[in-house]
Design an enzyme around this catalytic site. Structure first.
Site, PDB file in Angstrom:
ATOM      1  N   SER D 140       0.828  -1.217   0.000  1.00 20.60           N
ATOM      2  CA  SER D 140       0.000   0.000   0.000  1.00 20.60           C
ATOM      3  C   SER D 140       0.855   1.257   0.000  1.00 20.60           C
ATOM      4  O   SER D 140       2.053   1.224   0.265  1.00 20.60           O
ATOM      5  CB  SER D 140      -0.881   0.008   1.247  1.00 20.60           C
ATOM      6  N   CYS D 141       0.212   2.369  -0.265  1.00 16.21           N
ATOM      7  CA  CYS D 141       0.906   3.662  -0.284  1.00 16.21           C
ATOM      8  C   CYS D 141       1.600   3.922   1.044  1.00 16.21           C
ATOM      9  O   CYS D 141       2.752   4.368   1.071  1.00 16.21           O
ATOM     10  CB  CYS D 141      -0.074   4.788  -0.601  1.00 16.21           C
ATOM     11  N   HIS D 192      -0.648  -1.783   9.822  1.00 14.73           N
ATOM     12  CA  HIS D 192       0.393  -1.279   8.915  1.00 14.73           C
ATOM     13  C   HIS D 192       1.785  -1.774   9.291  1.00 14.73           C
ATOM     14  O   HIS D 192       2.642  -1.977   8.424  1.00 14.73           O
ATOM     15  CB  HIS D 192       0.364   0.249   8.864  1.00 14.73           C
ATOM     16  N   HIS D 217      -1.212  11.468   3.048  1.00 13.78           N
ATOM     17  CA  HIS D 217      -1.037  10.920   4.389  1.00 13.78           C
ATOM     18  C   HIS D 217       0.220  11.551   5.016  1.00 13.78           C
ATOM     19  O   HIS D 217       1.171  11.907   4.309  1.00 13.78           O
ATOM     20  CB  HIS D 217      -0.776   9.416   4.330  1.00 13.78           C
TER      21      HIS D 217
END
Lengths: 334, 334, 334, 334
Positions: D140-141, D192, D217
């Protein structure tokens, strides 16, 4: 005999402290000083609170619209035992000379430097230090929030690292942004850690960010423990800590919005959430590290502290007697 | 003898109507039906309000967390004279069969089509039409807002064009956006104009936009007059119109934020602003056109309408007697 | 021979005009004046654009960080034929004396009063009026937006009423709010109507609101027609109007966010949407009233106007030749 | 011979990967699959990219508006060597059977579980592990962002604690909120941290919050060091780390808004900021703890990773050769 209280600056904090003073049996709200005749001034008048101009310079603003004032700040100072300075950050320091000249005690807010007062104050952490003092600083909303929960576990703390996600503006403030960005404080660690240390001597570092919301600040807290604590221990401790409430995501407390809704459902005045809200599910211990997430209602969490500070300065009550009186008068749940 | 009231759907509107019912001498809140045991359900229980499951399907949710319910909606319907349906838009129509079967009167909200009820209702405009009726629809927050001010000047109206700038989500709703965009309704004119016409027969067209705010809707109203009115006339009319308040920018009412702050300063429960707020300075007449700007507190303006609707349906009072009772009980200023 | 262009104020508008100038075969960007050595100044330097201090007062700021400047604004004025003043609103008027003293032509932006210049300018509406002039004011983003579409149908207009829902701050501006409120301009009608009249003589009144978004302004336009027009006529007219684009909700253009996404998908520099976007589905005629909704990219719609103004002032091209050149150079679709 | 690439899901990520593929000399974009004929589909067609329906179920949507498609996803799979799955999180796993059946390699995005692929991938951290593989997951980013900076200092890491302040919705997504609240993930630590561990074996815990912004983010990173590092060391390391850029507050980079403005000033397509932005002033070492703040452009940081993953899967280049080619083609600064 009641302590005579004046308030200089009748905005977000000032009006709430004024209300809280009016709810105390041992205090009397003598008057408030304002810079302009806005709707908050009219509301004070409706409530029967004497309104003063915050300085002679501002008198014409009131005269222009026919708003009758009782006098100016200096007149108010003659009538009070203590002034609560709720002016914007940094102005309290400038006002202090006036208070000294008038010979009145003064309470400052967290926007002032610690050096403005003899003690930086959070009732449940260091009430005794303010006993009999003339100048007390109630620390900022964020520092108050961190102190309340950390003080409860302070014997277990080796080190604290807290990340603070701050609201951009109060609900009533439409001038400040950002509208759509995250703004870090690149001063790392931020000044909030040292500010906690003006109240309790713990090892703490903080970082701070501003985000586009008006409701509450949120703190992501990580504690390195020097002796073991379980999740259940922490829950029990917080359940027994005054002015701290646990909120369960399971019951729909998904965000700061629902914490504020909880205060609205209680019909709290201005939806004040005087208590620090800790998400129960967020309390977590991994090895020697404790994590939890809490939210701070920046408009109101310092209000009970101002009341307790007055009691301490005039030695009206001991710590727990004062906290209990304040809590009961404001509907603080525990 | 009091009218026995039940509420189906205890969210934003339902809980406010429940509170309002509990303040009426001629009504009794018998119970509320909910779909899940969230914090609003716990609050109801704390307040001593019997909680029912909105359908048998939802019972397990309550059982799972040990939340005791009194029964289900069908049980509640047996005990009430009238049910206030405050379920999400469109569900009221589906619920109607249940209400018919139980033989209870029902009030629906503005999210339903007009055809769900015998009359679409705004107390000050058409109270009489609801007298003795079994099914009444209290129109939406926006339609209520437009009707209140337009009804007051309806004899002067040739044509109304209103642009509605709507809040994206209620304060307690964190799921809906947009976060950073303006969303027009490209249905032009929008459905709000015809909805006003279900209450008062005026010539009106509207357009609607959604913007990223939670506090209030704002309406920009333009009226083409069929006979002359001055700015001063309109001010006088609105000053004498119930549930409409004038706010002056000069006193610091710069935006919807300060209107909500006004309600907070009044210590209104949930900062309810039952009244439509019109900015006094915005009232302006140019030739045969009248302009004004008003704000609508979408969470609460329809609450007094629900109360008045109950009185009309049971013929408990005539129009102004009901409005006065409702206003007094809720602290509505005029 | 190319017209030598300088730019005073290299922010949102200035940097876009600078880029546009650099794309014109008949113009040369000689330099830009800035107040501080921020990242936009460094970017100018990277692009090989000479950077000047906007006044001698600002030189130390550049020296402090070792940012080499070519000179000050007065030096720049000696080298140019025309200066584009893109300083904050109201400063252009103060700067005008400098431009007069230096004997250079000047273009001002819409934040200045109309009286600052000889003509208020929107290329497709009144290019000819700027021919040979020394001082031209490119009107504001909102006025440009209204003028583009209204000019196209001006022969049919009896009266226009436009409600403007304005973005609170540009994407790059994090200081301004509101974060969560709608702020009406209670000056009714607002100043935007008369501003349109500085360009085209139509009967127009406007109202304005500020909302918490950064992307675009939106206009809700209502036109009372003096002769018949059908929806299809208007669509055809707008399809044939330069710098106006129709967007279909059916294709997913639900809000300002998707209009900006369209510009991003085109890889427009800074996601500039030079064209006014009209929602096709919103175009509607009811009786003698025409309605439509349009969106204005406040950061860029005036950029082509600045370029055309330069051409007019130096009589480099006639109206349509200039518009075509500008459009082609910037990728404007029609 | 070029690798033939197809893309399933042509939204935020898909369209950017499509663009990036079109910039590579060793790849060919064969087609894209979409669920509906929105403006992004029309843009693809304008660019000459063959458009397929993502499933036979969606064909009628295209037919209804007369949008000609080349075929369906299954047809596209017959023509490609590799499919980039850029569908919403969780759908990739369901699509995998189709890819297996067609015998094409596949790249999944970070919304899928790690188990969907043979390797979780960040080019600069573990390119080699993807060599010759059939199924690769680009993480993911947020995970990509954390991995880029942490991988650069991984030899010094004893423990990482990162707090992630996430954007609520992408700029083009107007459905998701919150509009005005902070929403913590009360799963503590959040998922995460373990996701970073699918790429590099470090000791990491994370917490996550959602706030009302669309741009980027932000991560607040704290690292407990196992061997000494100075602030200057870290600056030097990050200066030499690909796809990481330092931004100075002193130059006006006050928030995520200015980082995006930087990308806009570069005229990056869609204002892509492929690089992770670290605030230089935020880098700080206190005792054995390193702090820094970084921002992640969620729309684009994974785009170069998708390109590198393709090269690794087909063994077209070794790690640094691939990274250099990708960087050069996309204008990545270093």
């Amino acid at each position: 005999m009641k302590v005579k209280v004046g308030i200089n600056g009748y905005g977000t904090i000032g009006k709430r402290v004024g209300y809280a003073v009016s709810k105390q049996a041992d205090m009397e709200l003598v008057g408030v000083a304002k810079t302009k005749p806005d709707f908050e001034a009219y509301r004070a008048k409706e409530l029967g609170i004497p309104v003063y101009a915050a300085s002679p310079d501002f008198v014409p603003r009131f005269e222009k619209v026919g708003f009758e004032i009782v006098g100016t700040l200096e007149d108010l100072l003659e009538k009070v035992d203590v002034i609560v300075d709720a002016t914007p950050g940094g102005m309290g320091e400038k006002n202090k000379a006036l208070y000294e000249k008038a010979g009145v005690k003064a309470i400052f807010q967290g926007g002032e430097k610690a050096s403005v007062a003899e003690v930086s104050f959070v009732a449940q952490a260091n009430y005794e230090k303010a006993l009999g003092k003339d100048y007390v600083r109630v620390v900022s909303c964020n520092t108050t929030g961190l102190t309340r929960t950390l003080n409860a576990i302070k014997d277990y703390i080796d080190y604290v690292y807290a990340v603070m996600i701050r609201r951009a503006a109060d609900p009533n403030d439409i001038k400040r942004g950002p509208v759509n960005a995250i703004k870090p404080s690149v001063e790392v660690p931020s000044h909030h850690g040292p500010d906690v240390q003006t109240v309790i001597p713990i090892n703490i570092e903080t970082m701070a960010f501003i985000v586009p919301t008006t409701l509450m600040h949120v703190h992501s807290v990580m504690v390195e423990l020097k002796k073991p604590l379980t999740r259940e221990d922490v829950i029990k401790i917080f359940e027994n800590t005054t002015r701290v409430l646990l909120f369960e995501k399971e019951r729909g407390f998904d965000s700061t919005a629902q914490l504020i809704e909880f205060a609205r459902d209680l019909h709290r005045e201005w939806n004040n959430l005087y208590e620090i809200g800790v998400w129960k599910e967020s309390i977590s211990v991994k090895g020697n590290r404790l994590f939890y997430i809490q939210a701070v209602h920046q408009e109101s969490d310092v209000v009970p502290e101002n009341i307790d500070a007055i009691r301490a300065m005039f030695e009206l009550a001991d710590k727990w007697e004062s906290i209990k009186k304040t809590n009961k008068s404001l509907g603080i749940l525990k």
